[in-house]
Design an enzyme around this catalytic site. Structure first.
Site: not given
Ligand code: NAD
Length: 260
Positions: A142, A155
């Site tokens: 991130s 985080y």
């Molecule tokens: P999201 O909530 O849409 O998807 C996350 C997925 O991870 C979900 O399907 C959930 O069921 C799964 N998950 C959660 N805990 C889990 C576990 N213990 N085992 C297996 N699966 C698990 O979120 P997103 O925004 O798509 O996030 C995905 C990644 O991107 C994360 O690592 C997040 O930190 C990172 N990220 C997101 C953003 C943002 O702005 N959305 C920015 C930077 C990084």
């Protein structure tokens, strides 16, 4: 097709960024393994890909559970004949000032983001070394792998930690042509972020609109969200890259919020 016949396992790919990467990888010819907590949700995401003409399977995997991770990777290798790409993407967010943060929530965050990255890396690397055709490991970092924000101590800590893991994996994996990189997105409107907007509005005592404009997008060059497709294209580029020249790096995709 940049990923023709590559086998890719993506954690947390029933939703958000992971789901988009899985769909884009399938369009690029990869065989995709959707790994997520609930098998139903993972199956639904895999079915969407199959209906669109791609190849996908679903595995139930809590990334903090050693046995489930090892079994999920083994099932993927058995079904698709190997493993070429791991995307360690599963993640959650918990918003709290440090002084109010429970030890349970601290541990939960580090377990999902860091134990999960370690366990999936270990299982995937073992499979990649054994099959002898190299591989690409990609961590979902991130901007918070480089920057800090209030209310996000575990985080930010975990996302910084992924940079260290990726660098060690790059060094240890080189002899087996295993590359390791981190994608660092800015804010992307997924369920993880939608949930935070009202939470941050409450914590800071400001409107939801101000959370978006004055916090989330304040330092971007153009006031725009990063999209799931922006991140998916970066993940294709990293997986398709042909040599060890691009390894141990982080690629920031954030509309200029953070510039390296
Ligand atoms: P999201 O909530 O849409 O998807 C996350 C997925 O991870 C979900 O399907 C959930 O069921 C799964 N998950 C959660 N805990 C889990 C576990 N213990 N085992 C297996 N699966 C698990 O979120 P997103 O925004 O798509 O996030 C995905 C990644 O991107 C994360 O690592 C997040 O930190 C990172 N990220 C997101 C953003 C943002 O702005 N959305 C920015 C930077 C990084």
């Amino acid at each position: 097709m940049l990923l023709k016949d590559k086998v890719a396992l993506i954690t947390g790919s029933a939703s958000g960024i992971g789901k988009e990467i899985a769909q884009e990888y399938a369009r690029q010819g990869a065989k995709v393994v959707i790994a997520d907590l609930a098998l139903d949700a993972a199956r639904a995401a895999a079915d969407d890909i199959t209906k669109a003409g791609g190849t996908a399977m679903a595995v139930a995997m809590n990334v903090t559970d050693e046995a489930q991770v090892n079994k999920g990777v083994e099932d993927a290798v058995n079904a698709f004949g190997g493993l070429d790409v791991l995307i360690s993407n599963a993640g959650i967010q918990i918003i709290s000032p440090v002084v109010d943060l429970s030890l349970d929530n601290w541990r939960k965050m580090l377990a999902i983001h860091l134990d999960g990255a370690f366990l999936t890396t270990r299982a995937a690397m073992k499979a990649m070394v054994k099959q002898g055709r190299g591989g690409s490991i990609i961590y979902m970092g991130s901007v918070h792998s480089h920057e800090a924000s209030p209310l996000k101590a575990p985080y930010v800590t975990a996302k910084h930690g992924l940079l260290g893991l990726a660098k060690v994996v790059a060094k240890e994996g080189a002899k087996d042509k295993i590359r390791s990189n981190v994608i660092c997105p800015g804010f992307v409107r997924t369920p993880l972020v939608e949930k935070q907007i009202p939470e941050q509005a409450k914590e800071f005592g400001i409107s939801e609109d101000d959370v978006v404009k004055k916090i989330m997008l304040k330092d971007t060059v153009d006031g725009e969200f990063t999209t799931t497709q922006d991140v998916a294209q970066t993940a294709v580029f990293l997986a398709a890259f042909p040599t060890n020249a691009l390894t141990g790096q982080s690629v920031v995709v954030s509309h200029g919020w953070y510039m390296q």
